[in-house]
Write an enzyme that holds these catalytic residues in place. Sequence first.
Site, short mmCIF file in Angstrom:
data_model
loop_
_atom_site.label_atom_id
_atom_site.label_comp_id
_atom_site.label_asym_id
_atom_site.label_seq_id
_atom_site.Cartn_x
_atom_site.Cartn_y
_atom_site.Cartn_z
CG ASP B 108 63.36 18.53 -54.82
OD1 ASP B 108 64.16 17.79 -54.22
OD2 ASP B 108 62.52 18.10 -55.63
CB SER B 172 75.87 7.15 -46.11
OG SER B 172 75.14 5.97 -46.01
CG HIS B 304 80.62 0.88 -25.40
ND1 HIS B 304 80.03 2.10 -25.32
CD2 HIS B 304 80.10 0.32 -26.51
CE1 HIS B 304 79.19 2.26 -26.32
NE2 HIS B 304 79.22 1.20 -27.07
CG HIS B 305 80.88 -1.88 -29.38
ND1 HIS B 305 79.66 -2.47 -29.51
CD2 HIS B 305 80.66 -0.55 -29.43
CE1 HIS B 305 78.73 -1.53 -29.65
NE2 HIS B 305 79.31 -0.36 -29.59
#
Lengths: 287, 528, 367
Positions: B108, B172, B304-305
Amino acid sequence: MAHAIKAGEQPWYYLPQPSRWPVVGSLALFLLGFGAGLWFNGFAPGPWLVLAGFLVLLYMLFGWFGQVIGESEGGLYSKRVDISFRWAMSWFIFSEVMFFAAFFGALFYARVIAVPDLGGIENRLLWPDFKAAWPTAGPDFKGTFETIPAWGIPALNTLLLLTSGATVTWAHWGLKENRRGQLVVGLILTILLGAIFLFFQGYEYTHAYSELNLKLSTGIYGSTFFMLTGFHGLHVTLGAIMLTVILVRSIKGHFTPDRHFAFEAVSWYWHFVDVVWLLLFVLVYWI
Amino acid sequence: MSAVLDQHGHEHAHDHHPSGLMRWVTTTNHKDIGTMYLWFSFAMFIVGGVMALVIRAELFQPGLQVVNPEFFNAMTTYHGLIMVFGAIMPAFVGFANWQIPMMIGAPDMAFPRMNNWSFWLLPPAATLLIASFFMPGGGAGVGWTMYAPLTVQQGPAMDLMIFAVHILGMSSIMGSINIITTLLNMRAPGMTLMKMPLFCWTWLITAYLLIAVMPVLAGAVTMTLTDRHFGTTFFNAAGGGDPVLYQHIFWFFGHPEVYIIAIPAFGVISQVIPAFSRKPLFGYTSMVYATASIAILSFIVWAHHMYTVGMPTVGQLYFMYATMLIAIPTGVKVFNWLATMWKGSITFETPMLFALGFLFLFTMGGFSGLVLSLTAVDVQLHDTYYVVAHFHYVMVAGALFAAFAGVYYWFPKWTGKMYDEKLGKLHFWLSLIFFNVTFFVQHFLGLAGMPRRIPDYALQFTEFNMISSIGAFGFGLSQVFFFYVIVKAIRSGEKAPEHPWEGADTLEWTHLPTPAPYHSFETPPVVK
Amino acid sequence: MLAGAGAAALYAGAAGAALEWNFQTPATRTAAEVNDLHLLMMAIIFVIFVGVFGVMFYSIYAHRKSVGHKAEQFHENTTVEVIWTVIPFLILIAMAWPATRALLNIRDTAHPDITIKATGYQWKWGYDYLQGDGQGISFYSSLSTPRAQIEGAEPKGPNYLLEVDNPVVVPVGKKVRVLTTANDVIHAWYVPSLAVKQDAIPGFVRETAFRAEKEGTFRGQCAELCGKDHGFMPIVVEVVSEEKYAAWVAEQKKKMAAAADDPNKQWSLPELVARGEKVFAANCVACHQANGKGVPGAFPALAGSAFVNGPHDALLKLLLEGRKGTAMASFKQLTDTELAAVADYIRNSWGNANPEPVLPAQVKAAR
Ligand code: HEA
Ligand code: HEA
Ligand code: CUA
Ligand SMILES: [Cu+2]
């Protein structure tokens, strides 16, 4: 299908039965998030939901950790499970490092980029009188504030935390050599040092608020100062609580000289908090 | 080494498994949890998809017809957030849960209870997100990037969104810790790291990315929260802060995030292509290194954004060069997949079709990424529909198609049933065609200067928008069809043969019966 | 992209000839350079595309099981792997060179003939000519498309959503430097055919520049999500001959002088209210709505508001400082008279009635 084998035989890996604790924890976080969202916007049920969430969270923590401690003391955790715990704790601490990195990054960015930029030629158009210098609360801050010098309480706090790092290690030696007295005393000293640290921190905050005019809302300096030291203080608090749990368990006679991962995990955490403080001391207070 | 130990060594440990709903709520079984992740992901895909359709309906013609601008902005925002955090990421975590233990011969995941928590954090987060919609003032219309200071102006919805992001982040991080620990510590004897199926490798790398960047996102939204309510000025120039600071922190998370979406998809494709080419994966070692290089590079290209925020020219040059470099390891992967097919013995069942669709369209998306990486060109294209086209190529035709490939590929192993191959193929062709109808034309819209996140547009953009909207509804219906194919297969599919895929050679196919038993590998297999 | 042009050709038939497939026609040298760079990229990508997918489709065709192809079992070859790492690298270097040059040109803002400050507001642009001919000119520029067209009650005009009341006017062939900033949230000043897009960041000044090579009207839009009416704050730049520009400057100056309020004028309440209505329509209506009812949940109603009908000082303080953490920004850029007028307008409309006027002098004192 599965042939469960009895405790005591060398198991390959322990797999827990279905558990309701996770979903209880989820409920707690939902209440906390929803409650805080309402609270911050002034809706009446907010604080109550937060309180409820907090209680559910405590219930979950007690239940879940209690079960884990039971399993551990029941000898269900093999060597391999122990290794799993080590990986997990290390990477959890790494994630915490990255959380602090965001705030250190903000501090760095403010000091090296944003503030000089605001004082630059072009920005004369908007902020004709602003001189870029650190510390600052920004071009629109009215009034003055003072900062906390590094070589007072902060230095003392550094010493306290470093010492507490030593005492927790000393306690660890005690555990490994099966000197339970040393273990317990070491832990008590560590917790005490942590508590004194927190006390000084609280004192310093009060001083900042009441006399230095240094507040969370004191521009970028106040923002970075209080968020960084505040999150650190929160981690010291959590660390101290975890140490207390370990202390109680030690007094109860848990842990053996070669099997005591819970102790080690908490001491790793404590060292991590220590290192963050060193960075804070240098980057926030000193330079 | 012997078998798995059950709690307190009860002889009949399996008797007190809760049943009904409580089975799913309390389960510690990786397969149950994987199943829940996948269904959750599909549900969110529908929700996010319906929002996309609201967007496309409004954009069908110029003028405001369907929704008002605030609502439109909220649609864009929630569509992006839900698709990224609710649909694509959980889908691949679902694959990880099902497959990783089976692929490495583990009983598991390393921490089954925490695994359950990782999943059960998602519904509360989704509930918060959706609840935020109904707060006074309506949903937050800030874009999935949640740029300050627009976020500081928003109503109460923003706070719930922030807390939802916190909870998603916790989920997460815990999921990643679980995956890393499982991969490092639970491999069967003889299963060295370099013998793991590539899917496991991609998840190992992705999990590291997640642990490194989710806390950073949490930091960014926490600063937004304190700027909103507690008087801090992280993103406020008047107090010495800077709105651009938010963008730096966000994209330090955001760029790795897009590879968090892409890399597990690469993993699925790396299982499917060899299986249907009947040939071992070409260049296994270089695949591992290429994936790791992509991950490492992804930390140093974020700005780059932000080519248009006005950073110094040297900064732009640096980020341009670094971004371009990612084409090299990605190219290596594309070439390796091609070399795997080369001189194979290829068949074209649905999983392979989706893998080929992925290969073709993802590469196109990569090319448009490369166009965007050139700063001078990006200054023209930033925040236009060209960017929207780019990322739907890599995320829908990339990640989503890979997820479809994975579902069809492992479906027999999971359920013991076989889907209807004809219907699967039809799903593929419908998706392929409508996907391109929807998104290919958006390149032209972007080139011609149509900004993104607008509810209404100038007349010269009309035709392409109409085409795109028609395509979107077609694509949506194709996914309803997918739902039908899957449900039909679950309810009345033929029994799957033991080895449905001739070329599949990982442990779950070679060492486990079909369908896989509830508990697999309680005694570890020995891998040679 | 080019490579899919085959599929795209299908659409062309349906959609007619007037479609824009590529960048808008460049009007500056830098825009032309960007255009060329993009074409070069397309060419390179096309070649790679044909190469890569040539291989893929050949393999799909020739190595099918259904034609009896038997799988070979090779799975490694260092030579080819090195080759396909190095070649893309070389290609990238070839791309980087023109890309760097184009960037350096775009970023060149030195030695402008004219400097204009563009300020983003929710949701309009404000322009101040800071340097060069026309210095001192200052105006707002908002969408002039009527609401009825947007809502579909009237047919849409040819420049639907791309038209403003006051365009930016600049002379042809002169280098214009644009300083961008914003009052509330981030906006972006974007005019495609001039190849400029520069974020306007509240509290910071950023710069960009262009030199238009031909006369004409160039239209663009705000390109950063800035809230409700992000899609409705276009930018129109009119590039005119030097003579026309000089005439425009003269006319603007005259207009500004005429519009300037005489600081010594004694205002009566009806005058102020009438004046305030215009100020409201230009600055406030987007949020608080023409009927003063606002948008429930997002923007409060001013009609019947206890705050509006309350003491003067609080109201003036709000107008001058805004309310932190909300969309209600500071309006201190308006003149004393304008602020007094708008205060009187909102205090005497939609059922509100306050005969005691707010006077410009009070605003002056409150600043
Ligand atoms: C799965 C997600 C994913 C992936 C994999 C990528 C991959 C890439 N992306 Fe993309 N991107 C996004 C998701 C993704 N992106 C999203 C969501 C946004 C927008 C976010 C927002 O603003 O909302 C975005 C935006 C975005 C921008 C900013 C645009 C803007 O807002 O102005 C840029 C700019 O550089 C960029 C570049 C790239 C590059 C260079 C790659 C490269 O990794 C691509 C590399 C691949 C190839 C090049 C093809 C294969 C290679 C070969 C066949 C080898 C030979 C090729 C050559 C030598 C050319 N992306
Ligand atoms: C992996 C993530 C992902 C996925 C899968 C998608 C899927 C789709 N996206 Fe989205 N998208 C994003 C991630 C994603 N998107 C992001 C990050 C943004 C940026 C947000 C921002 O700007 O902040 C964005 C933005 C975005 C825009 C730009 C909005 C704007 O700028 O204002 C558009 C516009 O066309 C769009 C369209 C679509 C469409 C048509 C689909 C389709 O593929 C969806 C298909 C699915 C369905 C339709 C659901 C299934 C069908 C049914 C439930 C039945 C009902 C159907 C019918 C009656 C026909 N997306
Ligand atoms: Cu202003 Cu968008
Ligand atoms: Cu990126």
